[in-house]
Scaffold this motif. Structure first.
Motif, PDB file in Angstrom:
ATOM      1  N   UNK A   1       0.838  -1.190   0.000  1.00 31.96           N
ATOM      2  CA  UNK A   1       0.000   0.000   0.000  1.00 31.96           C
ATOM      3  C   UNK A   1       0.874   1.240   0.000  1.00 31.96           C
ATOM      4  N   UNK A   2       0.500   2.177  -0.834  1.00 36.18           N
ATOM      5  CA  UNK A   2       1.212   3.453  -0.889  1.00 36.18           C
ATOM      6  C   UNK A   2       0.716   4.333   0.258  1.00 36.18           C
ATOM      7  N   UNK A   3       1.597   4.603   1.208  1.00 34.52           N
ATOM      8  CA  UNK A   3       1.224   5.406   2.369  1.00 34.52           C
ATOM      9  C   UNK A   3       1.295   6.911   2.107  1.00 34.52           C
ATOM     10  N   UNK A   4       1.873   7.323   0.988  1.00 34.86           N
ATOM     11  CA  UNK A   4       2.060   8.748   0.756  1.00 34.86           C
ATOM     12  C   UNK A   4       0.754   9.545   0.758  1.00 34.86           C
ATOM     13  N   UNK A   5      -0.321   9.059   0.101  1.00 38.12           N
ATOM     14  CA  UNK A   5      -1.573   9.821   0.190  1.00 38.12           C
ATOM     15  C   UNK A   5      -2.084   9.939   1.632  1.00 38.12           C
ATOM     16  N   UNK A   6      -1.889   8.893   2.412  1.00 36.38           N
ATOM     17  CA  UNK A   6      -2.327   8.932   3.814  1.00 36.38           C
ATOM     18  C   UNK A   6      -1.518   9.955   4.595  1.00 36.38           C
ATOM     19  N   UNK A   7      -0.233   9.983   4.347  1.00 31.42           N
ATOM     20  CA  UNK A   7       0.631  10.979   5.002  1.00 31.42           C
ATOM     21  C   UNK A   7       0.203  12.382   4.579  1.00 31.42           C
ATOM     22  N   UNK A   8      -0.021  12.564   3.288  1.00 28.91           N
ATOM     23  CA  UNK A   8      -0.425  13.887   2.802  1.00 28.91           C
ATOM     24  C   UNK A   8      -1.730  14.341   3.446  1.00 28.91           C
ATOM     25  N   UNK A   9      -2.691  13.438   3.548  1.00 33.56           N
ATOM     26  CA  UNK A   9      -3.967  13.769   4.193  1.00 33.56           C
ATOM     27  C   UNK A   9      -3.746  14.100   5.658  1.00 33.56           C
ATOM     28  N   UNK A  10      -2.941  13.292   6.341  1.00 34.99           N
ATOM     29  CA  UNK A  10      -2.660  13.547   7.755  1.00 34.99           C
ATOM     30  C   UNK A  10      -1.975  14.880   7.985  1.00 34.99           C
ATOM     31  N   UNK A  11      -1.002  15.196   7.141  1.00 34.75           N
ATOM     32  CA  UNK A  11      -0.288  16.477   7.253  1.00 34.75           C
ATOM     33  C   UNK A  11      -1.259  17.632   7.053  1.00 34.75           C
TER      34      UNK A  11
END
Length: 127
Positions: free
Chosen positions: A1-11
């Protein structure tokens, strides 16, 4: 799973509610008059943790099923940090934490979640 979108949303969600005057309880979002409104409403000016996640996801990725799945994944990640054994839904767990623990605890929760998500991606730092 690509976590980058989740990180971007969290940020972005953290940016949205970082200041106490932009955070609320009991509803996803409120307008300047304190009236409940959808978190994506242009008039929204305060958000709870969940509202901030929904607002961030929509701002960053538009309105589509993948966006909402990513928002749900961020919510699930936060809920797991709060209480991975909770019988409540992820949304309910995060909403209760938001309403019961206060702004500082919500900010700390987002910071911890982002730190752990970044560790899963080899330390990629997005801000």
């Amino acid at each position: 799973m690509d976590h980058q979108p989740l990180i971007n949303i969290g940020v972005r969600a953290l940016e949205i509610i970082r200041e106490p005057e932009h955070w609320t309880t009991k509803v996803y979002a409120r307008d300047a008059g304190g009236i409940e409104c959808p978190p994506i409403d242009p008039d929204a000016c305060t958000w709870c943790a969940l509202g901030a996640i929904h607002r961030a996801a929509r701002e960053l990725y538009g309105a589509n099923d993948e966006t909402w799945e990513s928002a749900d994944s961020v919510t699930a990640f936060l809920a797991g940090l709060i209480d991975e054994d909770s019988p409540a839904s992820h949304d309910e767990t995060v909403a209760n934490f938001n309403d019961d623990e206060g702004h500082a605890a919500v900010i700390a929760l987002f910071a911890s979640a982002l730190e752990q998500m970044r560790a899963c991606t080899g330390g990629a730092h997005v801000s």
